[in-house]
Design a protein around this motif. Structure first.
Motif, PDB file in Angstrom:
ATOM      1  N   ASP A   1       0.936  -1.033  -0.124  1.00 48.52           N
ATOM      2  CA  ASP A   1       0.127  -0.049  -0.073  1.00 48.52           C
ATOM      3  C   ASP A   1       0.881   1.240   0.037  1.00 48.52           C
ATOM      4  OD1 ASP A   1      -1.816   1.999   0.307  1.00 48.52           O
ATOM      5  OD2 ASP A   1      -2.391   1.289   2.363  1.00 48.52           O
ATOM      6  N   PRO A   2       0.905   1.865  -1.254  1.00 52.17           N
ATOM      7  CA  PRO A   2       1.577   3.141  -1.168  1.00 52.17           C
ATOM      8  C   PRO A   2       1.343   4.114  -0.117  1.00 52.17           C
ATOM      9  CG  PRO A   2       0.035   2.981  -3.078  1.00 52.17           C
ATOM     10  CD  PRO A   2      -0.001   1.934  -2.270  1.00 52.17           C
ATOM     11  N   ASN A   3       0.174   4.354   0.350  1.00 55.51           N
ATOM     12  CA  ASN A   3      -0.206   5.034   1.730  1.00 55.51           C
ATOM     13  C   ASN A   3       0.263   4.683   2.907  1.00 55.51           C
ATOM     14  OD1 ASN A   3      -1.105   7.186  -0.317  1.00 55.51           O
ATOM     15  ND2 ASN A   3      -2.989   5.731  -0.490  1.00 55.51           N
ATOM     16  N   SER A   4       0.726   3.423   2.960  1.00 56.91           N
ATOM     17  CA  SER A   4       0.794   3.023   4.505  1.00 56.91           C
ATOM     18  C   SER A   4       2.244   3.471   5.070  1.00 56.91           C
ATOM     19  CB  SER A   4       1.085   1.383   4.506  1.00 56.91           C
ATOM     20  OG  SER A   4       2.309   0.894   3.650  1.00 56.91           O
ATOM     21  N   PRO A   5       2.734   3.481   6.113  1.00 59.98           N
ATOM     22  CA  PRO A   5       3.995   3.976   6.687  1.00 59.98           C
ATOM     23  C   PRO A   5       5.091   3.425   5.879  1.00 59.98           C
ATOM     24  CG  PRO A   5       2.466   3.698   8.441  1.00 59.98           C
ATOM     25  CD  PRO A   5       1.865   2.985   7.377  1.00 59.98           C
ATOM     26  N   LEU A   6       5.015   1.995   5.605  1.00 56.05           N
ATOM     27  CA  LEU A   6       5.994   1.222   4.782  1.00 56.05           C
ATOM     28  C   LEU A   6       6.191   1.844   3.376  1.00 56.05           C
ATOM     29  CD1 LEU A   6       8.177  -1.200   4.518  1.00 56.05           C
ATOM     30  CD2 LEU A   6       6.088  -2.535   4.148  1.00 56.05           C
ATOM     31  N   GLY A   7       4.812   1.843   2.908  1.00 59.29           N
ATOM     32  CA  GLY A   7       5.182   2.463   1.689  1.00 59.29           C
ATOM     33  C   GLY A   7       5.684   3.910   1.439  1.00 59.29           C
ATOM     34  N   GLN A   8       5.274   4.748   2.166  1.00 60.50           N
ATOM     35  CA  GLN A   8       5.762   5.982   2.329  1.00 60.50           C
ATOM     36  C   GLN A   8       7.151   6.101   2.286  1.00 60.50           C
ATOM     37  OE1 GLN A   8       3.938   8.967   2.170  1.00 60.50           O
ATOM     38  NE2 GLN A   8       2.295   7.714   1.340  1.00 60.50           N
ATOM     39  N   ARG A   9       7.682   5.308   3.374  1.00 57.91           N
ATOM     40  CA  ARG A   9       9.311   5.525   3.605  1.00 57.91           C
ATOM     41  C   ARG A   9       9.992   4.829   2.491  1.00 57.91           C
ATOM     42  NH1 ARG A   9       7.744   1.821   8.085  1.00 57.91           N
ATOM     43  NH2 ARG A   9       9.009  -0.223   7.849  1.00 57.91           N
TER      44      ARG A   9
ATOM     45  N   TRP B   1      11.807   9.199   8.590  1.00 63.19           N
ATOM     46  CA  TRP B   1      11.687   8.980   9.849  1.00 63.19           C
ATOM     47  C   TRP B   1      10.299   9.141  10.639  1.00 63.19           C
ATOM     48  CZ3 TRP B   1      16.177   7.045   8.747  1.00 63.19           C
ATOM     49  CH2 TRP B   1      16.958   7.757   7.989  1.00 63.19           C
ATOM     50  N   LYS B   2       9.612  10.034  10.018  1.00 63.88           N
ATOM     51  CA  LYS B   2       8.219  10.229  10.401  1.00 63.88           C
ATOM     52  C   LYS B   2       7.194   9.013   9.944  1.00 63.88           C
ATOM     53  CE  LYS B   2       6.931  13.406   6.875  1.00 63.88           C
ATOM     54  NZ  LYS B   2       6.779  14.830   6.694  1.00 63.88           N
ATOM     55  N   HIS B   3       7.802   8.144   9.256  1.00 60.63           N
ATOM     56  CA  HIS B   3       6.993   7.124   8.657  1.00 60.63           C
ATOM     57  C   HIS B   3       7.319   5.900   9.185  1.00 60.63           C
ATOM     58  CE1 HIS B   3       4.966   9.662   5.772  1.00 60.63           C
ATOM     59  NE2 HIS B   3       6.363   9.979   5.448  1.00 60.63           N
ATOM     60  N   PHE B   4       7.892   5.826  10.220  1.00 54.71           N
ATOM     61  CA  PHE B   4       8.274   4.575  11.340  1.00 54.71           C
ATOM     62  C   PHE B   4       7.427   4.632  12.188  1.00 54.71           C
ATOM     63  CE2 PHE B   4      12.188   4.781   8.780  1.00 54.71           C
ATOM     64  CZ  PHE B   4      12.760   3.439   8.865  1.00 54.71           C
ATOM     65  N   PRO B   5       6.448   3.762  12.391  1.00 54.74           N
ATOM     66  CA  PRO B   5       5.159   3.875  13.301  1.00 54.74           C
ATOM     67  C   PRO B   5       5.898   3.330  14.664  1.00 54.74           C
ATOM     68  CG  PRO B   5       4.855   2.069  12.033  1.00 54.74           C
ATOM     69  CD  PRO B   5       5.982   2.739  11.334  1.00 54.74           C
ATOM     70  N   GLN B   6       5.274   4.012  15.925  1.00 55.03           N
ATOM     71  CA  GLN B   6       5.735   3.612  17.171  1.00 55.03           C
ATOM     72  C   GLN B   6       6.022   1.878  17.254  1.00 55.03           C
ATOM     73  OE1 GLN B   6       6.911   6.479  17.985  1.00 55.03           O
ATOM     74  NE2 GLN B   6       6.395   5.958  19.974  1.00 55.03           N
TER      75      GLN B   6
ATOM     76  N   LYS C   1       6.430  -1.799  15.336  1.00 53.90           N
ATOM     77  CA  LYS C   1       6.746  -2.313  14.174  1.00 53.90           C
ATOM     78  C   LYS C   1       5.360  -2.785  13.390  1.00 53.90           C
ATOM     79  CE  LYS C   1       9.584  -5.592  11.950  1.00 53.90           C
ATOM     80  NZ  LYS C   1      10.817  -6.839  11.909  1.00 53.90           N
ATOM     81  N   GLU C   2       5.284  -2.516  12.245  1.00 55.45           N
ATOM     82  CA  GLU C   2       4.004  -3.231  11.495  1.00 55.45           C
ATOM     83  C   GLU C   2       4.235  -4.737  11.007  1.00 55.45           C
ATOM     84  OE1 GLU C   2       6.666  -1.275  10.183  1.00 55.45           O
ATOM     85  OE2 GLU C   2       5.727  -0.138   8.722  1.00 55.45           O
ATOM     86  N   GLU C   3       3.098  -5.070  10.718  1.00 58.33           N
ATOM     87  CA  GLU C   3       3.349  -6.715  10.219  1.00 58.33           C
ATOM     88  C   GLU C   3       3.555  -6.901   8.879  1.00 58.33           C
ATOM     89  OE1 GLU C   3       2.906  -9.233  12.475  1.00 58.33           O
ATOM     90  OE2 GLU C   3       2.827  -7.604  14.054  1.00 58.33           O
ATOM     91  N   ASP C   4       3.640  -5.855   8.124  1.00 57.51           N
ATOM     92  CA  ASP C   4       4.117  -5.936   6.598  1.00 57.51           C
ATOM     93  C   ASP C   4       5.417  -6.405   6.637  1.00 57.51           C
ATOM     94  OD1 ASP C   4       1.689  -4.948   5.848  1.00 57.51           O
ATOM     95  OD2 ASP C   4       2.232  -2.734   5.618  1.00 57.51           O
ATOM     96  N   HIS C   5       5.796  -6.818   5.501  1.00 56.07           N
ATOM     97  CA  HIS C   5       7.252  -7.199   5.243  1.00 56.07           C
ATOM     98  C   HIS C   5       7.908  -6.036   5.088  1.00 56.07           C
ATOM     99  CE1 HIS C   5      10.536  -9.425   3.789  1.00 56.07           C
ATOM    100  NE2 HIS C   5      10.809  -8.796   2.638  1.00 56.07           N
ATOM    101  N   THR C   6       9.032  -5.976   5.821  1.00 56.57           N
ATOM    102  CA  THR C   6       9.834  -4.816   5.910  1.00 56.57           C
ATOM    103  C   THR C   6      11.175  -4.999   5.906  1.00 56.57           C
ATOM    104  OG1 THR C   6      10.501  -2.624   7.314  1.00 56.57           O
ATOM    105  CG2 THR C   6       9.710  -4.374   8.524  1.00 56.57           C
ATOM    106  N   SER C   7      11.907  -4.163   5.433  1.00 52.90           N
ATOM    107  CA  SER C   7      13.572  -4.632   5.505  1.00 52.90           C
ATOM    108  C   SER C   7      14.182  -4.084   6.762  1.00 52.90           C
ATOM    109  CB  SER C   7      14.285  -3.760   4.087  1.00 52.90           C
ATOM    110  OG  SER C   7      13.671  -4.391   2.898  1.00 52.90           O
ATOM    111  N   ALA C   8      13.389  -3.383   7.295  1.00 52.03           N
ATOM    112  CA  ALA C   8      13.946  -2.976   8.782  1.00 52.03           C
ATOM    113  C   ALA C   8      14.091  -3.954   9.751  1.00 52.03           C
ATOM    114  CB  ALA C   8      13.016  -1.732   9.085  1.00 52.03           C
TER     115      ALA C   8
END
Length: 127
Positions: free
Chosen positions: A1-9, A53-58, A60-67
């Motif tokens: 989702d391009p509008n999710s925090p993951l998509g944004q960052r 940095w503002k797109h890292f939620p407090q 960790k999201e469940e989406d697949h992330t490289s973080a």
């Protein structure tokens, strides 16, 4: 989702990568050097460096992330490294304002940005 925090960052990091590659490419001869374009790129990279940095939620999201989970477990270090990048891109902007443009001045500033990115990736990225 391009509008999710993951998509944004991810979108911001991709813009940062493309901009940084153009700057490095100009200094390394892969792209013809254009001083005005280099300076514009430095300003763009500096602005982008303040955004993800503002797109890292407090939490960790469940989406697949490289973080890695360390982003959330070592917040003080993560934030410190984010400020280091912002400082490095700010120094690049300053270096890019000095004319005539000289690789001897611009190269170390670009290298510092690249090194700062790499250090954070080594600490907080999953690959």
């Amino acid at each position: 989702d391009p509008n999710s925090p993951l998509g944004q960052r991810k979108a911001i990091f991709k813009q940062m990568l493309n901009t940084g590659e153009d700057l490095g490419g100009m200094l390394r001869g892969r792209i013809p050097f254009d001083g005005a374009r280099f300076a514009e790129g430095a300003v763009k990279l500096d602005a982008l460096s303040r955004e993800p940095w503002k797109h890292f939620p407090q939490v960790k999201e469940e989406d697949h992330t490289s973080a890695t989970s360390d982003v959330w477990q070592k917040q003080a270090l993560f934030q410190s490294m984010a400020r280091d990048l912002e400082a490095a891109t700010g120094e690049l902007v300053i270096a890019s304002k000095v004319q005539p443009y000289q690789a001897s001045r611009l190269g170390p500033a670009v290298q510092k940005v690249e090194d700062t990115c790499s250090a954070c990736h080594k600490e907080f990225r999953n690959h």
